[in-house]
Design a protein around this motif. Structure first.
Motif, PDB file in Angstrom:
ATOM      1  N   PHE A  85       8.546  -8.843  -6.947  1.00 36.23           N
ATOM      2  CA  PHE A  85       8.465  -7.381  -7.055  1.00 36.23           C
ATOM      3  C   PHE A  85       9.814  -6.796  -7.458  1.00 36.23           C
ATOM      4  O   PHE A  85       9.911  -5.975  -8.371  1.00 36.23           O
ATOM      5  N   ALA A  86      10.876  -7.226  -6.787  1.00 36.13           N
ATOM      6  CA  ALA A  86      12.202  -6.660  -7.043  1.00 36.13           C
ATOM      7  C   ALA A  86      12.663  -6.917  -8.467  1.00 36.13           C
ATOM      8  O   ALA A  86      13.374  -6.096  -9.060  1.00 36.13           O
ATOM      9  N   ALA A  87      12.261  -8.030  -9.047  1.00 35.07           N
ATOM     10  CA  ALA A  87      12.680  -8.356 -10.414  1.00 35.07           C
ATOM     11  C   ALA A  87      12.146  -7.350 -11.418  1.00 35.07           C
ATOM     12  O   ALA A  87      12.778  -7.115 -12.465  1.00 35.07           O
ATOM     13  N   HIS A  88      11.000  -6.740 -11.133  1.00 32.30           N
ATOM     14  CA  HIS A  88      10.398  -5.799 -12.075  1.00 32.30           C
ATOM     15  C   HIS A  88      10.450  -4.356 -11.583  1.00 32.30           C
ATOM     16  O   HIS A  88      10.129  -3.438 -12.345  1.00 32.30           O
ATOM     17  N   PHE A  89      10.882  -4.150 -10.341  1.00 32.18           N
ATOM     18  CA  PHE A  89      11.059  -2.803  -9.796  1.00 32.18           C
ATOM     19  C   PHE A  89      12.435  -2.716  -9.137  1.00 32.18           C
ATOM     20  O   PHE A  89      12.550  -2.444  -7.943  1.00 32.18           O
ATOM     21  N   PRO A  90      13.500  -2.960  -9.907  1.00 30.60           N
ATOM     22  CA  PRO A  90      14.835  -3.026  -9.302  1.00 30.60           C
ATOM     23  C   PRO A  90      15.319  -1.693  -8.749  1.00 30.60           C
ATOM     24  O   PRO A  90      16.259  -1.670  -7.942  1.00 30.60           O
ATOM     25  N   HIS A  91      14.705  -0.600  -9.162  1.00 36.97           N
ATOM     26  CA  HIS A  91      15.130   0.717  -8.695  1.00 36.97           C
ATOM     27  C   HIS A  91      14.575   1.057  -7.314  1.00 36.97           C
ATOM     28  O   HIS A  91      14.995   2.042  -6.703  1.00 36.97           O
ATOM     29  N   ILE A  92      13.652   0.252  -6.809  1.00 40.43           N
ATOM     30  CA  ILE A  92      13.083   0.516  -5.490  1.00 40.43           C
ATOM     31  C   ILE A  92      13.989  -0.107  -4.425  1.00 40.43           C
ATOM     32  O   ILE A  92      14.261  -1.305  -4.459  1.00 40.43           O
ATOM     33  N   PRO A  93      14.463   0.680  -3.468  1.00 44.62           N
ATOM     34  CA  PRO A  93      15.440   0.157  -2.490  1.00 44.62           C
ATOM     35  C   PRO A  93      14.858  -0.925  -1.596  1.00 44.62           C
ATOM     36  O   PRO A  93      13.662  -0.936  -1.289  1.00 44.62           O
ATOM     37  N   GLN A  94      15.736  -1.831  -1.192  1.00 45.71           N
ATOM     38  CA  GLN A  94      15.420  -2.797  -0.149  1.00 45.71           C
ATOM     39  C   GLN A  94      16.495  -2.721   0.918  1.00 45.71           C
ATOM     40  O   GLN A  94      17.677  -2.538   0.606  1.00 45.71           O
ATOM     41  N   GLU A  95      16.102  -2.851   2.167  1.00 44.87           N
ATOM     42  CA  GLU A  95      17.021  -2.820   3.300  1.00 44.87           C
ATOM     43  C   GLU A  95      16.833  -4.092   4.115  1.00 44.87           C
ATOM     44  O   GLU A  95      15.735  -4.373   4.594  1.00 44.87           O
ATOM     45  N   GLU A  96      17.891  -4.876   4.224  1.00 41.03           N
ATOM     46  CA  GLU A  96      17.876  -6.091   5.031  1.00 41.03           C
ATOM     47  C   GLU A  96      16.754  -7.034   4.620  1.00 41.03           C
ATOM     48  O   GLU A  96      16.131  -7.699   5.452  1.00 41.03           O
ATOM     49  N   TYR A 101      12.391   2.204   2.733  1.00 40.85           N
ATOM     50  CA  TYR A 101      13.333   3.207   2.242  1.00 40.85           C
ATOM     51  C   TYR A 101      12.820   4.593   2.582  1.00 40.85           C
ATOM     52  O   TYR A 101      11.673   4.771   3.028  1.00 40.85           O
ATOM     53  N   VAL A 102      13.680   5.582   2.372  1.00 36.06           N
ATOM     54  CA  VAL A 102      13.335   6.977   2.619  1.00 36.06           C
ATOM     55  C   VAL A 102      13.300   7.722   1.284  1.00 36.06           C
ATOM     56  O   VAL A 102      14.213   7.578   0.463  1.00 36.06           O
ATOM     57  N   ILE A 103      12.236   8.478   1.066  1.00 35.60           N
ATOM     58  CA  ILE A 103      12.138   9.354  -0.096  1.00 35.60           C
ATOM     59  C   ILE A 103      12.506  10.758   0.366  1.00 35.60           C
ATOM     60  O   ILE A 103      11.724  11.407   1.074  1.00 35.60           O
ATOM     61  N   ASP A 114       7.686  -1.706   5.263  1.00 35.48           N
ATOM     62  CA  ASP A 114       7.285  -3.022   4.754  1.00 35.48           C
ATOM     63  C   ASP A 114       6.593  -3.756   5.900  1.00 35.48           C
ATOM     64  O   ASP A 114       7.242  -4.122   6.882  1.00 35.48           O
ATOM     65  N   THR A 115       5.271  -3.978   5.795  1.00 34.98           N
ATOM     66  CA  THR A 115       4.530  -4.675   6.853  1.00 34.98           C
ATOM     67  C   THR A 115       4.059  -6.065   6.407  1.00 34.98           C
ATOM     68  O   THR A 115       3.135  -6.636   6.991  1.00 34.98           O
ATOM     69  N   LEU A 116       4.724  -6.593   5.384  1.00 36.43           N
ATOM     70  CA  LEU A 116       4.381  -7.917   4.865  1.00 36.43           C
ATOM     71  C   LEU A 116       4.990  -9.018   5.726  1.00 36.43           C
ATOM     72  O   LEU A 116       6.165  -8.969   6.075  1.00 36.43           O
ATOM     73  N   GLU A 117       4.179 -10.001   6.069  1.00 34.18           N
ATOM     74  CA  GLU A 117       4.668 -11.266   6.623  1.00 34.18           C
ATOM     75  C   GLU A 117       4.011 -12.381   5.818  1.00 34.18           C
ATOM     76  O   GLU A 117       2.784 -12.529   5.864  1.00 34.18           O
ATOM     77  N   PRO A 118       4.790 -13.154   5.039  1.00 39.36           N
ATOM     78  CA  PRO A 118       4.195 -14.191   4.187  1.00 39.36           C
ATOM     79  C   PRO A 118       3.265 -15.107   4.967  1.00 39.36           C
ATOM     80  O   PRO A 118       3.531 -15.475   6.119  1.00 39.36           O
ATOM     81  N   ASP A 119       2.135 -15.449   4.337  1.00 41.72           N
ATOM     82  CA  ASP A 119       1.129 -16.349   4.880  1.00 41.72           C
ATOM     83  C   ASP A 119       0.337 -15.743   6.034  1.00 41.72           C
ATOM     84  O   ASP A 119      -0.396 -16.451   6.733  1.00 41.72           O
TER      85      ASP A 119
END
Length: 282
Positions: A85-96, A101-103, A114-119
């Motif tokens: 995701f980050a490779a194609h949406f680099p403008h979207i912030p990531q924290e830790e 992020y906050v808009i 972010d409520t993702l947990e892989p698998d």
């Protein structure tokens, strides 16, 4: 302010098909938002942006969103992959390492989680994410706030997609937002149906999907006894429009496609319109 929401796009379900069903459904929704009567100020894309989290699907998603005439703010679902995701949406912030992020808005704010947990299919909200959200909510206890996340922390009644209220991540999230009177609503996806529910002093609004939806069947389900019930149905692509006023959030749920007009605002309807509007205080 008018906020549009799309969710559960699942782009890349047919990875080698340039005319993919899910892409066509997404394009129908984006066309309705761009060219319909209710153009939003911004669009929230609340997770399961892709089916497999692959880089090519995010490339195609960025291409689809490029037609939008308003800002697009995505979040992660259980089918997503943060790195691709980050490779194609680099403008979207990531924290830790999380896409959260906050808009900032004039007199309002939106907090994206972010409520993702892989698998894991269901939601996740670990201590690090809880600390981050606590800090964001503590730094402004007055401004009207929306929380945006993929997984709803509420039991919706569709057995195979339910979230149990005693799941640790739900309890952790509930503890962070408890007593936050400025949290006016929580916007979610994941269930592929439009649902509204009260929850811990606020309201949860779940948007239906642009991809096919879940069948509405509230009977219990025995995982050991297949009963041939419908699970996925191809109703029209759906989206939400959230009208955020000084009184709070008013959510509308809509589908694409032609809607037969049985009445129009013409001379024959003018007396009714005059009467209805005339009943209101000046």
């Amino acid at each position: 302010m008018l906020i549009a929401q799309v969710t559960d796009i699942h782009l890349g379900f047919e990875p080698d098909n340039p005319d993919e069903f899910n892409r066509k459904r997404l394009d129908e929704v984006l066309h309705a938002l761009n060219h319909g009567p209710n153009r939003p100020d911004l669009l929230l894309a609340t997770g399961d942006l892709t089916e497999r989290g692959d880089a090519d699907s995010y490339r195609r998603l960025a291409d689809a969103f490029s037609q939008c005439e308003f800002p697009v703010w995505p979040c992660m679902g259980n089918h997503d992959d943060r790195a691709n995701f980050a490779a194609h949406f680099p403008h979207i912030p990531q924290e830790e390492g999380f896409v959260q992020y906050v808009i900032p808005l004039e007199g309002r704010r939106i907090v994206v989680l972010d409520t993702l947990e892989p698998d894991r299919h269901g939601g996740a909200f670990c201590e690090r994410r809880a600390e981050w959200l606590t800090a964001r909510l503590d730094e402004d206890i007055a401004t009207p706030t929306l929380i945006v996340m993929h997984h709803p922390p509420v039991e919706v009644g569709i057995d195979w997609m339910n979230t149990h209220p005693q799941e640790p991540w739900v309890q952790r999230f509930a503890a962070v937002v408890a007593g936050r009177s400025n949290v006016q609503a929580i916007l979610c996806g994941h269930i592929h149906r439009a649902i509204a529910a009260p929850w811990n002093g606020t309201t949860i609004a779940i948007c239906s999907s642009t991809a096919p939806q879940l069948a509405l069947d509230l009977r219990p389900m025995d995982p050991e006894t297949p009963d041939d019930r419908p699970m996925i149905v191809a109703d029209l692509p759906a989206f939400a429009l959230h009208r955020w006023t000084e009184h709070g959030l008013i959510s509308h749920f809509e589908t694409t496609g032609d809607h037969d007009a049985l009445a129009r605002f013409d001379a024959s309807m003018q007396p009714l319109v005059r009467a209805l509007i005339g009943e209101r205080p000046a």
